[in-house]
Design a protein around this motif. Structure first.
Motif, PDB file in Angstrom:
ATOM      1  N   THR A 131       0.831  -1.199   0.000  1.00 28.84           N
ATOM      2  CA  THR A 131       0.000   0.000   0.000  1.00 28.84           C
ATOM      3  C   THR A 131       0.870   1.256   0.000  1.00 28.84           C
ATOM      4  N   PRO A 132       0.382   2.340  -0.599  1.00 27.38           N
ATOM      5  CA  PRO A 132       1.187   3.562  -0.652  1.00 27.38           C
ATOM      6  C   PRO A 132       1.454   4.152   0.730  1.00 27.38           C
ATOM      7  N   LEU A 133       2.562   4.876   0.820  1.00 30.65           N
ATOM      8  CA  LEU A 133       2.871   5.664   2.012  1.00 30.65           C
ATOM      9  C   LEU A 133       2.661   7.126   1.644  1.00 30.65           C
ATOM     10  N   HIS A 134       1.721   7.759   2.318  1.00 32.03           N
ATOM     11  CA  HIS A 134       1.342   9.143   1.989  1.00 32.03           C
ATOM     12  C   HIS A 134       1.918  10.100   3.024  1.00 32.03           C
ATOM     13  N   GLU A 135       2.621  11.122   2.566  1.00 27.88           N
ATOM     14  CA  GLU A 135       3.045  12.186   3.487  1.00 27.88           C
ATOM     15  C   GLU A 135       2.002  13.294   3.479  1.00 27.88           C
ATOM     16  N   PHE A 136       1.572  13.690   4.666  1.00 26.10           N
ATOM     17  CA  PHE A 136       0.591  14.759   4.805  1.00 26.10           C
ATOM     18  C   PHE A 136       1.310  16.108   4.643  1.00 26.10           C
ATOM     19  N   THR A 137       1.104  16.729   3.498  1.00 26.84           N
ATOM     20  CA  THR A 137       1.826  17.974   3.188  1.00 26.84           C
ATOM     21  C   THR A 137       0.912  19.187   3.077  1.00 26.84           C
ATOM     22  N   GLU A 138      -0.393  18.967   2.956  1.00 28.15           N
ATOM     23  CA  GLU A 138      -1.318  20.088   2.783  1.00 28.15           C
ATOM     24  C   GLU A 138      -1.852  20.598   4.117  1.00 28.15           C
ATOM     25  N   ILE A 139      -1.827  19.764   5.141  1.00 25.50           N
ATOM     26  CA  ILE A 139      -2.294  20.157   6.472  1.00 25.50           C
ATOM     27  C   ILE A 139      -1.119  20.762   7.250  1.00 25.50           C
ATOM     28  N   PRO A 140      -1.278  21.915   7.870  1.00 25.09           N
ATOM     29  CA  PRO A 140      -0.191  22.498   8.682  1.00 25.09           C
ATOM     30  C   PRO A 140       0.171  21.579   9.852  1.00 25.09           C
ATOM     31  N   ILE A 141       1.455  21.299   9.991  1.00 23.47           N
ATOM     32  CA  ILE A 141       1.951  20.436  11.064  1.00 23.47           C
ATOM     33  C   ILE A 141       3.001  21.219  11.847  1.00 23.47           C
ATOM     34  N   ALA A 142       2.830  21.308  13.142  1.00 27.03           N
ATOM     35  CA  ALA A 142       3.716  22.121  13.983  1.00 27.03           C
ATOM     36  C   ALA A 142       5.120  21.529  14.062  1.00 27.03           C
ATOM     37  N   GLY A 143       6.078  22.402  14.429  1.00 31.03           N
ATOM     38  CA  GLY A 143       7.422  21.959  14.786  1.00 31.03           C
ATOM     39  C   GLY A 143       8.266  21.380  13.669  1.00 31.03           C
ATOM     40  N   ASN A 144       7.916  21.689  12.425  1.00 36.23           N
ATOM     41  CA  ASN A 144       8.661  21.116  11.299  1.00 36.23           C
ATOM     42  C   ASN A 144       8.650  19.586  11.337  1.00 36.23           C
ATOM     43  N   ASN A 145       7.607  19.030  11.926  1.00 38.68           N
ATOM     44  CA  ASN A 145       7.458  17.577  11.978  1.00 38.68           C
ATOM     45  C   ASN A 145       6.784  17.068  10.715  1.00 38.68           C
ATOM     46  N   GLU A 191       4.865  -7.584  10.226  1.00 30.90           N
ATOM     47  CA  GLU A 191       6.287  -7.379   9.914  1.00 30.90           C
ATOM     48  C   GLU A 191       6.447  -6.824   8.506  1.00 30.90           C
ATOM     49  N   ILE A 192       5.685  -7.371   7.556  1.00 35.90           N
ATOM     50  CA  ILE A 192       5.808  -6.918   6.166  1.00 35.90           C
ATOM     51  C   ILE A 192       5.304  -5.490   6.022  1.00 35.90           C
ATOM     52  N   PHE A 193       4.317  -5.097   6.819  1.00 39.46           N
ATOM     53  CA  PHE A 193       3.831  -3.706   6.842  1.00 39.46           C
ATOM     54  C   PHE A 193       4.997  -2.759   7.117  1.00 39.46           C
ATOM     55  N   VAL A 194       5.780  -3.088   8.132  1.00 44.05           N
ATOM     56  CA  VAL A 194       6.899  -2.221   8.515  1.00 44.05           C
ATOM     57  C   VAL A 194       8.030  -2.310   7.490  1.00 44.05           C
ATOM     58  N   LYS A 195       8.290  -3.488   6.947  1.00 42.11           N
ATOM     59  CA  LYS A 195       9.327  -3.619   5.913  1.00 42.11           C
ATOM     60  C   LYS A 195       8.989  -2.768   4.696  1.00 42.11           C
ATOM     61  N   GLU A 196       7.717  -2.784   4.302  1.00 38.04           N
ATOM     62  CA  GLU A 196       7.287  -1.935   3.191  1.00 38.04           C
ATOM     63  C   GLU A 196       7.536  -0.462   3.523  1.00 38.04           C
ATOM     64  N   THR A 197       7.215  -0.068   4.751  1.00 38.09           N
ATOM     65  CA  THR A 197       7.388   1.320   5.175  1.00 38.09           C
ATOM     66  C   THR A 197       8.858   1.723   5.151  1.00 38.09           C
ATOM     67  N   VAL A 198       9.722   0.843   5.641  1.00 36.73           N
ATOM     68  CA  VAL A 198      11.161   1.118   5.630  1.00 36.73           C
ATOM     69  C   VAL A 198      11.630   1.406   4.206  1.00 36.73           C
ATOM     70  N   ILE A 253       2.353  -3.782  14.696  1.00 36.06           N
ATOM     71  CA  ILE A 253       3.093  -2.713  14.023  1.00 36.06           C
ATOM     72  C   ILE A 253       4.090  -2.093  14.995  1.00 36.06           C
ATOM     73  N   GLY A 254       3.656  -1.860  16.231  1.00 33.14           N
ATOM     74  CA  GLY A 254       4.551  -1.262  17.228  1.00 33.14           C
ATOM     75  C   GLY A 254       5.797  -2.079  17.467  1.00 33.14           C
ATOM     76  N   LYS A 255       5.636  -3.394  17.554  1.00 31.61           N
ATOM     77  CA  LYS A 255       6.783  -4.283  17.766  1.00 31.61           C
ATOM     78  C   LYS A 255       7.814  -4.139  16.654  1.00 31.61           C
ATOM     79  N   TYR A 256       7.342  -4.194  15.410  1.00 34.59           N
ATOM     80  CA  TYR A 256       8.284  -4.166  14.291  1.00 34.59           C
ATOM     81  C   TYR A 256       8.808  -2.763  14.002  1.00 34.59           C
ATOM     82  N   VAL A 257       8.036  -1.729  14.360  1.00 34.11           N
ATOM     83  CA  VAL A 257       8.553  -0.366  14.284  1.00 34.11           C
ATOM     84  C   VAL A 257       9.745  -0.221  15.222  1.00 34.11           C
ATOM     85  N   LYS A 258       9.627  -0.766  16.427  1.00 32.02           N
ATOM     86  CA  LYS A 258      10.733  -0.658  17.391  1.00 32.02           C
ATOM     87  C   LYS A 258      11.941  -1.497  16.979  1.00 32.02           C
TER      88      LYS A 258
END
Length: 341
Positions: free
Chosen positions: A28-42, A183-190, A217-222
């Motif tokens: 599945t695609p990974l979408h970066e939220f760029t149109e909504i203002p996000i504080a702190g340059n995050n 696990e594959i969810f996180v591998k795709e994200t990486v 997801i939390g386990k494999y993110v860590k």
């Protein structure tokens, strides 16, 4: 470490069936939220899991669950009746995978609350699921009671699991092994982050339902990013996971005080959930106004058809972004907006 295929082996022919099923799932695609203002340059990234078949993240786990049970000779294609409990998304995902893996005869049984989304009920029926309704207003507590009665009754007639191949078997998303599917969810994200020259996720914000996706997801993110933090998101009216952690018993209610399906699993003890409390670093809550406003903002500014649970998580991520700078946040876009109809 053994792969799922190595840990739960099947015949060459059956492996091919599972492989063909899995080709339809994920990436599945990974979408970066760029149109909504996000504080702190995050930066906030959302994995668009609603682009999976059946429109939700749940479909990732069912090939794994079927494989485990088939490898253990607890279910047989075309012979063993199967059942799952659901608010709708998991049920549709289970029936979809059952159809492709040969477990659709007899028709998979799906226990859903009588007041579940009509769109979700319709989807399960159209896929061929045999719908069984638990009492309205009881949410997870109600459908678990119905499942328990069904399994107990079947046990009286057919004995323990594995003794009779026609014994009713629950394809349960709350077994610990279900988390392996993420696990594959996180591998795709990486890999997707590497493509944009980003090598780190600082926070994963996830909604708490049964606990499978949050903990998995939390386990494999860590594992991928050892310094990352996992933030569990719950309704203000139903901080079920935090209450369960602090009190050792489930939070109960006569009626469900929030409108976000898939979160706040009332009345279910720890042993029947899949929450790994060791993975969670902190707990945050959202209000009804939070998710409603964020749903509208994301649709209008990002053009994404997200559902209420994703809007709830996004609302908390946006608020939290004001507390730090230059961090990367990951969320899961669980399902489509039409599923809430």
């Amino acid at each position: 470490m053994l792969t799922i295929e190595e840990k739960f082996p099947l015949s060459r022919e059956r492996n091919l069936v599972y492989k063909n099923c899995l080709t339809e799932i994920g990436n599945t695609p990974l979408h970066e939220f760029t149109e909504i203002p996000i504080a702190g340059n995050n930066r906030i990234f959302g994995k668009l899991e609603y682009q999976n078949p059946t429109g939700s993240h749940h479909i990732r786990i069912y090939p794994t669950l079927f494989r485990i049970l088939e490898s253990k000779k607890l279910i047989y294609p075309g012979i063993t009746p199967i059942v799952e409990t659901s608010i709708g998304n998991a049920g549709a995902a289970m029936v979809y995978c059952a159809n492709r893996l040969g477990f659709n005869k007899p028709s998979p049984k799906i226990i859903v609350p009588a007041d579940a989304s009509k769109a979700r009920i319709k989807q399960i029926a159209e896929l061929g699921g045999d719908l069984i309704f638990s009492p309205a207003g009881r949410y997870s507590e109600g459908y678990v009671e119905v499942l328990t009665r069904m399994l107990d009754e079947d046990k009286k007639n057919k004995g323990n699991f594995g003794e009779d191949p026609t014994r009713l078997v629950a394809i349960s998303k709350v077994i610990p092994e279900a988390k392996m599917a993420y696990e594959i969810f996180v591998k795709e994200t990486v890999n997707q982050l590497r493509n944009i020259k980003l090598n780190n996720i600082d926070y994963f914000f996830g909604a708490v339902g049964s606990g499978t996706s949050l903990s998995g997801i939390g386990k494999y993110v860590k594992q991928a990013w050892p310094k990352s933090k996992v933030v569990a998101i719950e309704p203000q009216e139903a901080p079920v996971a935090r209450y369960l952690r602090d009190n050792g018993k489930p939070l109960t209610a006569k009626t469900i005080p929030h409108k976000v399906h898939g979160v706040g699993t009332y009345g279910i003890p720890k042993g029947k959930l899949n929450i790994d409390f060791n993975v969670i670093d902190q707990y945050e809550t959202f209000s009804n106004d939070d998710w409603v406003k964020t749903l509208s903002i994301v649709k209008e500014q990002e053009g994404l058809p997200i559902g209420p649970s994703t809007a709830a998580v996004m609302s908390v991520a946006l608020k939290h972004a004001s507390k730090f700078k230059d961090k990367s946040i990951l969320i899961c876009c669980y399902d489509n907006d039409w599923k809430a109809v």
